[in-house]
Design an enzyme around this catalytic site. Structure first.
Site, PDB file in Angstrom:
ATOM      1  N   CYS A 193      26.201  -4.193 -31.570  1.00 37.34           N
ATOM      2  CA  CYS A 193      26.239  -4.608 -33.023  1.00 37.34           C
ATOM      3  C   CYS A 193      26.275  -6.176 -33.227  1.00 37.34           C
ATOM      4  CB  CYS A 193      27.345  -4.132 -34.039  1.00 37.34           C
ATOM      5  SG  CYS A 193      27.625  -4.903 -35.733  1.00 37.34           S
TER       6      CYS A 193
ATOM      7  N   ASN B 140      18.932  -9.583 -23.019  1.00 40.05           N
ATOM      8  CA  ASN B 140      17.630  -9.118 -22.335  1.00 40.05           C
ATOM      9  C   ASN B 140      16.860  -8.661 -23.523  1.00 40.05           C
ATOM     10  OD1 ASN B 140      15.906  -8.388 -19.622  1.00 40.05           O
ATOM     11  ND2 ASN B 140      15.941  -6.593 -20.900  1.00 40.05           N
ATOM     12  N   GLU B 141      15.459  -9.091 -23.894  1.00 42.95           N
ATOM     13  CA  GLU B 141      14.642  -8.400 -24.982  1.00 42.95           C
ATOM     14  C   GLU B 141      15.618  -7.893 -26.113  1.00 42.95           C
ATOM     15  OE1 GLU B 141      12.473  -5.348 -23.243  1.00 42.95           O
ATOM     16  OE2 GLU B 141      10.977  -6.572 -22.437  1.00 42.95           O
TER      17      GLU B 141
ATOM     18  N   CYS C 102      27.888  -5.414 -40.513  1.00 40.93           N
ATOM     19  CA  CYS C 102      26.545  -6.195 -40.711  1.00 40.93           C
ATOM     20  C   CYS C 102      26.262  -6.505 -42.320  1.00 40.93           C
ATOM     21  CB  CYS C 102      25.331  -5.380 -39.992  1.00 40.93           C
ATOM     22  SG  CYS C 102      25.453  -5.711 -38.188  1.00 40.93           S
TER      23      CYS C 102
ATOM     24  N   GLU D 269       8.310 -10.985 -17.006  1.00 39.78           N
ATOM     25  CA  GLU D 269       8.250  -9.844 -16.423  1.00 39.78           C
ATOM     26  C   GLU D 269       6.744  -9.067 -16.502  1.00 39.78           C
ATOM     27  OE1 GLU D 269      10.718  -6.676 -17.996  1.00 39.78           O
ATOM     28  OE2 GLU D 269      12.276  -8.043 -18.015  1.00 39.78           O
TER      29      GLU D 269
ATOM     30  N   TRP E  55       7.161   3.937 -18.983  1.00 38.65           N
ATOM     31  CA  TRP E  55       7.578   4.161 -20.275  1.00 38.65           C
ATOM     32  C   TRP E  55       6.196   4.360 -21.261  1.00 38.65           C
ATOM     33  CZ3 TRP E  55       5.967   0.027 -23.189  1.00 38.65           C
ATOM     34  CH2 TRP E  55       5.859  -1.138 -22.555  1.00 38.65           C
TER      35      TRP E  55
ATOM     36  N   GLU F 238      13.674   4.198 -14.485  1.00 39.05           N
ATOM     37  CA  GLU F 238      12.536   3.220 -14.283  1.00 39.05           C
ATOM     38  C   GLU F 238      12.407   3.792 -12.559  1.00 39.05           C
ATOM     39  OE1 GLU F 238      14.075  -0.253 -15.595  1.00 39.05           O
ATOM     40  OE2 GLU F 238      13.161  -0.005 -17.504  1.00 39.05           O
TER      41      GLU F 238
ATOM     42  N   HIS G  66       8.780   3.401 -12.186  1.00 38.73           N
ATOM     43  CA  HIS G  66       8.053   1.964 -12.531  1.00 38.73           C
ATOM     44  C   HIS G  66       7.771   1.222 -11.224  1.00 38.73           C
ATOM     45  CE1 HIS G  66       7.809  -1.931 -14.338  1.00 38.73           C
ATOM     46  NE2 HIS G  66       7.770  -1.556 -15.549  1.00 38.73           N
TER      47      HIS G  66
HETATM   48  C1  GLA Z   1      11.377  -4.483 -20.174  1.00 37.90           C
HETATM   49  C2  GLA Z   1      12.870  -4.823 -19.652  1.00 37.90           C
HETATM   50  C3  GLA Z   1      13.212  -4.640 -18.109  1.00 37.90           C
HETATM   51  C4  GLA Z   1      12.598  -3.071 -17.876  1.00 37.90           C
HETATM   52  C5  GLA Z   1      10.987  -3.028 -18.068  1.00 37.90           C
HETATM   53  C6  GLA Z   1      10.244  -1.945 -17.678  1.00 37.90           C
HETATM   54  O1  GLA Z   1      10.622  -5.415 -19.938  1.00 37.90           O
HETATM   55  O2  GLA Z   1      13.115  -6.139 -19.773  1.00 37.90           O
HETATM   56  O3  GLA Z   1      14.538  -4.470 -18.240  1.00 37.90           O
HETATM   57  O4  GLA Z   1      13.002  -2.039 -18.337  1.00 37.90           O
HETATM   58  O5  GLA Z   1      10.918  -3.280 -19.366  1.00 37.90           O
HETATM   59  O6  GLA Z   1       8.728  -2.064 -18.063  1.00 37.90           O
HETATM   60 ZN    ZN Z   2      26.123  -3.785 -37.139  1.00 36.82          ZN
END
Ligand code: GLA
Ligand code: ZN
Length: 668
Positions: A113, A147-148, A158, A304, A312, A352, A355
């Protein structure tokens, strides 16, 4: 601030999943592929902080030392994207509440959160400790926060933060009522604490729509800001100890959830993760790169990509021989200064494990994938810093705007299949096919350096955009827009007086009605010169004011009415597309717009090759990439030149093979 001095070649590396003797093998393998960078510590929070007051950096120290010894550029993660179990156990509020109102427990990642003070406290403390410990490591090249970032939380924290955010934005409750037009359905509120988050327990009809798009869009803005505040807080914690190392977080192209233009202002470098599916058109991939370059109008990191396959997607096809190389150069051609993989070594367990990776489960270098990775590594090393920070000049810009993305898709009607990125993509694909370089730019960037500006589905009008486009066209520029433009203000309230509202003068038309076409329906159209085509999705019923018609619908009850128009405005021209055109018809209108703007392709002949260029100083580097599965003729422009990569002389009969890449240098 430290700079990227050579193309970073490497990627996500998880030595903590392996015994130390494997690390040493890795170092040797990296050397043989000219891998010079590693992204580490992306998901290690639980490891480096096993409990609330205990930090244990022993293993990370060793990893850092190991990489530093080999002079590998270190992209250091802050590990705050996957929370340790103990944090949830002690403070369940760090978990998000989802659209259905369910509080999530320990598990998954990218799901803290953003408004949890506990999360904020522990994540920034961790980032600070990492910076304190490692800021002096000379090989530390880039900070990779979290990350992402993405997703949405609908928890009580919130909700409280949202009310504060709204109060700051609207000042008075009356202004909020007006902005969201809460008289509708008698939803007037009298106190800030009456405002409810737009989940399915509140005003939402589904995850994409609420009864008030103004509320939905504000919640997206708020959520994007909340996550951005997390990013900034970690960045500030790092800056206490390290003012030298650039800070980034990996973005996701056209991802809907975050206003990346706003984010980019807070990032030293843009980086992104490129994961096309087996059937993603190359033009979509190129659009992703151009958008990421456009965020800061500067080169970016390809943080990446998979060397072979993902795990996935529904169908995780392999990249064919040569495809990885071609795709990597496509990224560089559009502005990437790094080529990084997820991942350097394949895990043995977890979702993964299937992957793709540079080092596969066989653990050897004797694989097709490794050979391709090593070949590319050698080539990139030979390029040195030649292309680093080179620019990608363009005379055409397409406006991209997250507010419009949200508003168009959160508004109710006219057609559920109307998708923002698809509309941008259709227009972009034309320029891609023609080999005309394009910038993707935000609504508030200076447009005066361009010849042609396109604003597909400019549904929401904000700030000074209309007067700026008017000035641009008046001075001789060409402007193209489409149906569903000029409809609402920043809160999704209609701009009265006839569509396309404030764009009416510029386009010289009045749109009286908008028809929606179901997937099985279409309208036939005919251009003034007799050529015919097909219209789908949305069809405007429009009247000419100062514009002239480019052609008419030939069926439906509005047969005879124009489907597209052109209008002189000052020294320039505007084009309006009142419907979604088939590819040929769209190209016909855009050909004319390009002619009026005097915009030309990089090479004169039609070709299936992707051709673009980057410039550095007085040098121009043409990228000639064959992303098709057949050999293609070399365009005449490059006959007699030499390929920088393989030093081949490009003779007239030269055929560019499938997935082949050539770089031709021209000194100006
Ligand atoms: C994302 C994540 C990674 C990994 C890749 C796999 O981009 O940032 O940690 O999980 O996907 O494709
Ligand atoms: Zn929240």
């Amino acid at each position: 601030m430290k700079k990227i001095k050579r193309i970073f070649y490497g990627g996500d590396y998880n030595p903590e999943q392996w015994e130390k003797k494997i690390w040493l093998e890795d170092m040797e393998i990296f050397k043989s592929a000219k891998i010079n960078s590693a992204t580490i510590n992306v998901f290690s929070w639980a490891k480096i902080q096993p409990s609330k007051d205990v930090y244990d950096f022993e293993q990370l120290d060793e990893i850092m030392n190991q990489l530093a010894k080999e002079n590998i550029e270190i992209v250091l993660g802050t590990s705050t994207a996957a929370l340790p179990a103990w944090l949830y156990k002690e403070y369940p509020e760090v978990g998000r509440v989802d659209f259905e109102g369910r509080r999530h427990r320990f598990g998954q990642r990218h799901n803290a959160c953003p408004n949890s003070l506990v999360y904020q406290h522990f994540s920034t403390r961790l980032a600070g400790k990492l910076a304190e410990r490692y800021s002096d490591v000379p090989q530390l090249a880039v900070w990779h926060i979290n990350n992402e970032y993405g997703g949405i939380c609908y928890c009580e924290n919130c909700e409280k933060a949202f009310r504060i955010w709204l109060k700051k934005k609207y000042q008075t409750i009356e202004a909020l009522n007006t902005a969201w037009n809460l008289n509708f359905w008698g939803h007037s509120v009298y106190d800030w604490d009456e405002i409810v988050v737009p989940n399915c327990l509140g005003d939402a009809m589904n995850e994409e729509e609420t009864a008030f798009a103004g509320l939905s869009v504000d919640y997206m803005r708020f959520n994007s800001d909340s996550l951005l505040a997390n990013f900034k807080a970690e960045r500030e914690a790092i800056r206490q100890f390290d003012q030298e190392t650039p800070v980034t977080t990996n973005l996701m192209g056209t991802y809907k959830g975050l206003d990346y233009f706003k984010w980019a202002k807070e990032m030293d470098l843009v980086s992104w993760d490129n994961y096309p599916a087996y059937n993603t058109p190359w033009s979509s991939v190129a659009l992703g790169h151009d958008l990421m370059r456009g965020l800061k109008d500067q080169s970016f990191m390809l943080m990446e990509q998979t060397p072979s396959q993902q795990n996935w997607q529904p169908y995780n096809s392999l990249k064919k021989p040569g495809e990885l190389r071609a795709q990597s150069y496509q990224a560089i051609a559009h502005g990437a200064d790094t080529i990084q993989y997820f991942q350097l070594r394949r895990s043995i367990g977890g979702c993964e494990k299937l992957h793709g990776a540079v080092i596969e489960h066989a653990g050897t270098t004797n694989t097709r994938v490794f050979r391709e990775v090593a070949e590319l590594g050698n080539e990139l090393e030979s390029l040195g810093d030649l292309l680093v920070e080179a620019t990608c000049p363009a005379k055409v810009a397409i406006l991209f705007d997250w507010d419009n993305y949200w508003a168009l898709e959160y508004t109710s009607g006219p057609n559920q299949n109307l998708k923002y990125v698809e509309q941008i993509q259709q227009v972009y694909a034309y320029f891609y096919q023609q080999n005309i370089p394009v910038d993707l730019i935000p609504i508030d960037r200076d447009i005066s350096k361009y010849e042609l500006i396109l604003a597909p589905v400019l549904y929401m009008i904000k700030g000074e955009i209309v007067s700026r486009i008017e000035d641009f066209v008046r001075a001789g520029g060409t402007f193209v827009t489409t149906f569903m433009s000029g409809i609402v203000d920043q809160s999704d309230n209609v701009l009265l007086g006839g569509y396309p509202g404030p764009l009416r003068k510029l386009t010289g038309i009045w749109v009286e009605e908008l028809d929606a076409l179901a997937p099985e329906q279409s309208n036939q159209i005919q251009f003034a010169d007799g050529e015919t085509g097909t219209a789908t999705l949305v069809s405007d019923l429009l009247h000419l004011e100062t514009a002239e018609s480019l052609g008419s619908y030939t069926d439906n009850f509005y047969a005879g009415q124009p489907f597209a128009t052109k209008c002189s405005f000052g020294k320039g021209q505007t084009y309006y597309l009142g419907t979604q055109l088939d590819t040929n018809s769209l190209a016909k209108v855009l050909n004319e717009a390009c002619a009026s703007a005097k915009v030309e392709p990089v090479v004169a002949e039609e070709t299936a090759l992707e051709i673009t260029y980057r410039e550095k100083g007085r040098q121009k580097f043409y990228f000639i990439i064959n992303l098709s599965d057949q050999s293609q003729k070399l365009p005449t422009k490059f006959i007699g030149q030499k390929d920088l990569l393989k030093q081949t002389s490009l003779v007239a009969e030269y055929l560019v093979k499938a997935y082949e890449v050539l770089i031709v240098k021209e000194s100006q």
